[in-house]
Design an enzyme around this catalytic site. Structure first.
Site, PDB file in Angstrom:
ATOM      1  N   ASN A 114       0.630  -1.206  -0.192  1.00 57.19           N
ATOM      2  CA  ASN A 114      -0.079   0.065   0.073  1.00 57.19           C
ATOM      3  C   ASN A 114       0.940   1.274  -0.014  1.00 57.19           C
ATOM      4  O   ASN A 114       0.246   2.516  -0.469  1.00 57.19           O
ATOM      5  CB  ASN A 114      -0.983   0.044   1.256  1.00 57.19           C
ATOM      6  CG  ASN A 114      -2.092  -1.102   1.193  1.00 57.19           C
ATOM      7  OD1 ASN A 114      -2.122  -2.011   0.526  1.00 57.19           O
ATOM      8  ND2 ASN A 114      -2.794  -0.951   2.232  1.00 57.19           N
ATOM      9  N   SER A 122      -7.693   6.748   0.286  1.00 55.66           N
ATOM     10  CA  SER A 122      -8.946   6.155   0.976  1.00 55.66           C
ATOM     11  C   SER A 122      -9.440   7.246   1.966  1.00 55.66           C
ATOM     12  O   SER A 122      -8.590   8.160   2.429  1.00 55.66           O
ATOM     13  CB  SER A 122      -8.705   4.992   1.753  1.00 55.66           C
ATOM     14  OG  SER A 122      -9.704   4.687   2.652  1.00 55.66           O
ATOM     15  N   TYR A 158      -3.456  -0.499   7.991  1.00 60.41           N
ATOM     16  CA  TYR A 158      -4.043  -0.022   6.653  1.00 60.41           C
ATOM     17  C   TYR A 158      -4.156   1.732   6.581  1.00 60.41           C
ATOM     18  O   TYR A 158      -3.878   2.193   5.693  1.00 60.41           O
ATOM     19  CB  TYR A 158      -5.378  -0.512   6.559  1.00 60.41           C
ATOM     20  CG  TYR A 158      -6.103  -0.159   5.096  1.00 60.41           C
ATOM     21  CD1 TYR A 158      -5.808  -0.645   3.931  1.00 60.41           C
ATOM     22  CD2 TYR A 158      -7.015   0.745   5.487  1.00 60.41           C
ATOM     23  CE1 TYR A 158      -6.552  -0.481   2.808  1.00 60.41           C
ATOM     24  CE2 TYR A 158      -7.969   1.252   4.100  1.00 60.41           C
ATOM     25  CZ  TYR A 158      -7.464   0.581   3.041  1.00 60.41           C
ATOM     26  OH  TYR A 158      -8.162   0.901   1.850  1.00 60.41           O
ATOM     27  N   LYS A 208      -2.396   4.811   4.243  1.00 56.24           N
ATOM     28  CA  LYS A 208      -3.119   5.556   3.528  1.00 56.24           C
ATOM     29  C   LYS A 208      -2.799   6.817   3.910  1.00 56.24           C
ATOM     30  O   LYS A 208      -2.971   7.984   2.758  1.00 56.24           O
ATOM     31  CB  LYS A 208      -4.818   5.072   3.409  1.00 56.24           C
ATOM     32  CG  LYS A 208      -5.127   3.921   3.066  1.00 56.24           C
ATOM     33  CD  LYS A 208      -4.930   3.724   1.624  1.00 56.24           C
ATOM     34  CE  LYS A 208      -5.123   2.347   1.019  1.00 56.24           C
ATOM     35  NZ  LYS A 208      -4.755   2.148  -0.512  1.00 56.24           N
TER      36      LYS A 208
HETATM   37  N1  LIG Z   1     -13.204  -1.130  -1.474  1.00 57.23           N
HETATM   38  C1  LIG Z   1     -13.150  -0.035  -0.486  1.00 57.23           C
HETATM   39  O1  LIG Z   1     -13.983   0.192   0.214  1.00 57.23           O
HETATM   40  C2  LIG Z   1     -11.866   0.945  -0.709  1.00 57.23           C
HETATM   41  C3  LIG Z   1     -10.765   0.563  -1.407  1.00 57.23           C
HETATM   42  N2  LIG Z   1      -9.716   1.471  -1.385  1.00 57.23           N
HETATM   43  C4  LIG Z   1      -8.521   1.428  -2.253  1.00 57.23           C
HETATM   44  O2  LIG Z   1      -8.726   0.915  -3.425  1.00 57.23           O
HETATM   45  C5  LIG Z   1      -7.689   0.180  -4.042  1.00 57.23           C
HETATM   46  C6  LIG Z   1      -8.127  -0.894  -4.831  1.00 57.23           C
HETATM   47  O3  LIG Z   1      -9.045  -1.793  -4.007  1.00 57.23           O
HETATM   48  P1  LIG Z   1     -10.222  -2.779  -4.183  1.00 57.23           P
HETATM   49  O4  LIG Z   1     -10.583  -2.411  -5.667  1.00 57.23           O
HETATM   50  O5  LIG Z   1     -11.456  -2.284  -3.187  1.00 57.23           O
HETATM   51  O6  LIG Z   1      -9.790  -4.054  -3.784  1.00 57.23           O
HETATM   52  P2  LIG Z   1      -9.833  -5.366  -4.395  1.00 57.23           P
HETATM   53  O7  LIG Z   1      -9.319  -6.309  -3.576  1.00 57.23           O
HETATM   54  O8  LIG Z   1     -10.954  -5.705  -5.257  1.00 57.23           O
HETATM   55  O9  LIG Z   1      -8.839  -5.391  -5.894  1.00 57.23           O
HETATM   56  C7  LIG Z   1      -7.370  -5.139  -5.729  1.00 57.23           C
HETATM   57  C8  LIG Z   1      -6.717  -5.781  -6.771  1.00 57.23           C
HETATM   58  O10 LIG Z   1      -5.342  -5.199  -6.407  1.00 57.23           O
HETATM   59  C9  LIG Z   1      -4.653  -6.672  -6.683  1.00 57.23           C
HETATM   60  N3  LIG Z   1      -3.325  -6.576  -5.905  1.00 57.23           N
HETATM   61  C10 LIG Z   1      -3.259  -6.902  -4.630  1.00 57.23           C
HETATM   62  N4  LIG Z   1      -1.798  -7.053  -4.110  1.00 57.23           N
HETATM   63  C11 LIG Z   1      -1.215  -6.742  -5.216  1.00 57.23           C
HETATM   64  C12 LIG Z   1       0.123  -6.465  -5.456  1.00 57.23           C
HETATM   65  N5  LIG Z   1       1.089  -6.754  -4.472  1.00 57.23           N
HETATM   66  N6  LIG Z   1       0.574  -6.160  -6.812  1.00 57.23           N
HETATM   67  C13 LIG Z   1      -0.248  -6.196  -7.740  1.00 57.23           C
HETATM   68  N7  LIG Z   1      -1.618  -6.244  -7.759  1.00 57.23           N
HETATM   69  C14 LIG Z   1      -2.120  -6.341  -6.468  1.00 57.23           C
HETATM   70  C15 LIG Z   1      -5.512  -7.629  -6.227  1.00 57.23           C
HETATM   71  O11 LIG Z   1      -5.128  -8.934  -7.024  1.00 57.23           O
HETATM   72  C16 LIG Z   1      -6.815  -7.132  -7.010  1.00 57.23           C
HETATM   73  O12 LIG Z   1      -7.124  -7.532  -8.155  1.00 57.23           O
HETATM   74  C17 LIG Z   1      -6.796  -0.242  -2.887  1.00 57.23           C
HETATM   75  O13 LIG Z   1      -5.752   0.364  -2.682  1.00 57.23           O
HETATM   76  C18 LIG Z   1      -7.671  -0.118  -1.549  1.00 57.23           C
HETATM   77  O14 LIG Z   1      -7.145   0.145  -0.474  1.00 57.23           O
HETATM   78  C19 LIG Z   1      -9.916   2.656  -0.820  1.00 57.23           C
HETATM   79  C20 LIG Z   1     -11.180   3.311  -0.222  1.00 57.23           C
HETATM   80  C21 LIG Z   1     -12.061   2.193  -0.042  1.00 57.23           C
HETATM   81  C1  LIG Z   2     -11.364  -3.131   6.695  1.00 56.92           C
HETATM   82  C2  LIG Z   2     -12.227  -2.479   5.590  1.00 56.92           C
HETATM   83  C3  LIG Z   2     -11.426  -1.984   4.417  1.00 56.92           C
HETATM   84  C4  LIG Z   2     -12.100  -0.477   3.904  1.00 56.92           C
HETATM   85  C5  LIG Z   2     -11.370  -0.008   2.830  1.00 56.92           C
HETATM   86  C6  LIG Z   2     -11.398   1.396   2.950  1.00 56.92           C
HETATM   87  O1  LIG Z   2     -10.179   2.147   2.582  1.00 56.92           O
HETATM   88  C7  LIG Z   2     -12.666   2.166   3.382  1.00 56.92           C
HETATM   89  C8  LIG Z   2     -12.534   3.105   4.242  1.00 56.92           C
HETATM   90  C9  LIG Z   2     -13.714   3.894   4.495  1.00 56.92           C
HETATM   91  C10 LIG Z   2     -13.738   4.845   5.698  1.00 56.92           C
HETATM   92  C11 LIG Z   2     -12.608   4.990   6.328  1.00 56.92           C
HETATM   93  C12 LIG Z   2     -13.183   5.070   7.792  1.00 56.92           C
HETATM   94  C13 LIG Z   2     -13.086   6.176   8.435  1.00 56.92           C
HETATM   95  C14 LIG Z   2     -12.502   7.199   8.317  1.00 56.92           C
HETATM   96  C15 LIG Z   2     -12.785   8.117   9.445  1.00 56.92           C
HETATM   97  C16 LIG Z   2     -13.139   9.376   9.885  1.00 56.92           C
HETATM   98  C17 LIG Z   2     -13.076  10.286   8.644  1.00 56.92           C
HETATM   99  C18 LIG Z   2     -13.391  11.630   8.987  1.00 56.92           C
HETATM  100  C19 LIG Z   2     -12.918  12.607   7.804  1.00 56.92           C
HETATM  101  C20 LIG Z   2     -13.295  13.904   8.249  1.00 56.92           C
HETATM  102  O2  LIG Z   2     -14.396  14.043   8.163  1.00 56.92           O
HETATM  103  O3  LIG Z   2     -12.606  14.369   9.012  1.00 56.92           O
END
Ligand SMILES: NC(=O)C1=CN([C@@H]2O[C@H](COP(=O)(O)OP(=O)(O)OC[C@H]3O[C@@H](n4cnc5c(N)ncnc54)[C@H](O)[C@@H]3O)[C@@H](O)[C@H]2O)C=CC1
Ligand SMILES: CCCCCC(=O)/C=C/C=C\C/C=C\C/C=C\CCCC(=O)O
Length: 265
Positions: free
Chosen positions: A106, A137, A150, A154
């Site tokens: 990350n 995020s 995590y 971020k």
């Molecule tokens: N789903 C959510 O609620 C949120 C996700 N994010 C961020 O968005 C990004 C994408 O996440 P999602 O699509 O939700 O997850 P996901 O798990 O659906 O997809 C992640 C992809 O990254 C690939 N991956 C994992 N490790 C890897 C590595 N070492 N090298 C290359 N590829 C790798 C996986 O194989 C997968 O295809 C992440 O950085 C995550 O932290 C941010 C905020 C919210």
């Molecule tokens: C384990 C679940 C993984 C979720 C992936 C992800 O990145 C989702 C994040 C969503 C929300 C983050 C949660 C809390 C943030 C807390 C406070 C935000 C306040 C911001 C503000 O208004 O100051």
């Protein structure tokens, strides 16, 4: 339109990376997809070739945590497409048990990808400039208690992006660098909060995550992809963090002066 533009998306085999790839293709770009999931990536490439035609998409297997693999694939992409205009560091995981792996993917993976892209794009090296989008995020702006490492990665991505954007502007690299900060998105990643093997010692805090999900309702990947496209297209935006929530997308205003409380020492 992004016709003639070449984009690279990491973590493109599914979830957000897949939706970014899709919207880039819909807007005319060519996309190099990078992922550790070879089967998923190859399968998606077949689908996208059928939908958008051959030569628009190419999948590359690489682990962003590996300097060797990332560098090797980066060079292969430049050799095939000739240049890169858009680079999205999206690959990310939740793994509080194996927290070093979480930092390696990350944060270190984002730094690695950004430096590879910057070296290629910056005008001082003969590049044409471009844009780098780092997927952070809402957890890069406020704490997610069930996933402290995590959260740290971020926050790191947001800080790195802001500092490097300032460095890029001050040095005239011609490369814009922005962070995308989605709240909870409907992908397989959010299932992590309910899995002890992902949240480890913080598994008991699942109810807190659940209540955060009520405060920040889950959004769909398509909504985040629209915000992503906005960052790609708006050439005035640099060093920004774009928050994407169920209510819409908004730029974060970072305080110029920190609010503090003095103490007597
Ligand atoms: N789903 C959510 O609620 C949120 C996700 N994010 C961020 O968005 C990004 C994408 O996440 P999602 O699509 O939700 O997850 P996901 O798990 O659906 O997809 C992640 C992809 O990254 C690939 N991956 C994992 N490790 C890897 C590595 N070492 N090298 C290359 N590829 C790798 C996986 O194989 C997968 O295809 C992440 O950085 C995550 O932290 C941010 C905020 C919210
Ligand atoms: C384990 C679940 C993984 C979720 C992936 C992800 O990145 C989702 C994040 C969503 C929300 C983050 C949660 C809390 C943030 C807390 C406070 C935000 C306040 C911001 C503000 O208004 O100051």
């Amino acid at each position: 339109m992004l016709k003639g533009k070449v984009a690279v998306v990491s973590g493109a085999a599914q979830g957000l990376g897949k939706s970014f790839t899709h919207i880039l293709l819909e807007n005319g770009a060519q996309v190099a997809m990078l992922d550790v999931d070879e089967a998923g990536g190859q399968e998606l490439q077949v689908q996208l070739n059928q939908q958008f035609g051959l030569e628009r998409t190419q999948f590359y297997k690489a682990d962003v945590a590996s300097e060797l693999q990332f560098t090797d694939v980066f060079q292969k992409i430049v050799s095939k497409f000739g240049h890169i205009d858009i680079f999205c560091n999206n690959a990310g995981i939740v793994d509080e048990k194996n927290w070093e792996k979480t930092v390696s993917i990350n944060l270190s993976g984002v730094v690695r990808g950004t430096y590879l892209a910057l070296d290629h794009m910056k005008k001082q090296n003969g590049g044409k400039g471009g844009i780098i989008i780092n997927v952070a995020s809402l957890a890069g702006l406020g704490p997610l208690p069930s996933a402290p490492v995590y959260t740290a990665t971020k926050f790191g991505v947001v800080g790195f992006t802001r500092a490097l954007s300032m460095a890029s502007q001050a040095s005239g690299y011609g490369v814009r660098i922005n962070a995308l900060c989605p709240s909870f998105v409907r992908t397989s990643l959010i299932d992590s909060f309910n899995q002890k093997e992902k949240t480890g010692n913080f598994h008991n805090l699942a109810a807190i995550t659940q209540s955060l999900m009520e405060k920040f309702p889950i959004i769909e990947v398509e909504q985040v992809a629209k915000a992503f496209l906005h960052l790609v297209k708006d050439e005035c935006v640099d060093g920004a963090a774009l928050l994407v929530k169920n209510t819409g997308a908004e730029y974060v205003i970072f305080p110029k002066d920190m609010e503090t409380t003095p103490i007597s020492i």
